[in-house]
Design a protein around this motif. Sequence first.
Motif, PDB file in Angstrom:
ATOM      1  N   LEU A 153      39.179  72.696 -77.212  1.00 35.28           N
ATOM      2  CA  LEU A 153      40.470  72.433 -77.844  1.00 35.28           C
ATOM      3  C   LEU A 153      41.504  73.499 -77.486  1.00 35.28           C
ATOM      4  N   ALA A 174      48.927  69.972 -84.216  1.00 39.43           N
ATOM      5  CA  ALA A 174      47.706  69.257 -84.584  1.00 39.43           C
ATOM      6  C   ALA A 174      46.511  69.754 -83.773  1.00 39.43           C
ATOM      7  N   LEU A 175      46.690  69.924 -82.473  1.00 34.79           N
ATOM      8  CA  LEU A 175      45.595  70.441 -81.652  1.00 34.79           C
ATOM      9  C   LEU A 175      45.262  71.889 -81.997  1.00 34.79           C
ATOM     10  N   ALA A 204      43.257  71.780 -85.177  1.00 36.89           N
ATOM     11  CA  ALA A 204      41.900  71.314 -84.879  1.00 36.89           C
ATOM     12  C   ALA A 204      41.082  72.436 -84.243  1.00 36.89           C
ATOM     13  N   CYS A 240      37.680  74.016 -85.928  1.00 35.68           N
ATOM     14  CA  CYS A 240      36.405  74.090 -85.210  1.00 35.68           C
ATOM     15  C   CYS A 240      35.932  75.530 -85.077  1.00 35.68           C
TER      16      CYS A 240
END
Length: 138
Positions: free
Chosen positions: A15, A40-41, A44, A48
């Motif tokens: 990511l 958003a990425l 994320a 993670c």
Amino acid sequence: MRFQGKLFLWLAVFLAVMVGIYAFWAYQAEGEVEPVGTVALTLAFCLCLMVGFYLWFTARRVDVMAGDRKDAEVSDDAGEQGFFSPHSWQPLFLALGGAFSFLGIAVDWWVLVLAAPFAFLGLFGWVFEYYRGEDQRY
């Protein structure tokens, strides 16, 4: 648990690379970085990384589980996995509080007044669901 930690950490690395590629690609196409996809990425990636670090850190403190061994059988992981409340209504109230909260952000802030009792009831009930008082046995 070690495998799950490595899986989330590798996903975080993936990511992180995708955030860079996405931001570069969006900048080339529009002349400015597109904020929604990039954020958003990035979130994320952070999620993670957080889960992967937690699993990796916890795996160092516990015994090797059956899922981490290559010679493990399915029956090696048999038995009690933990205690899960069989008939709790608290997650429903907490979910209603969360749903009304997000609805309040989308519609208008006064809807948060409706969300607060549901969220408080759900959270308070979930935390103290099995509490029987100090020094009392079940």
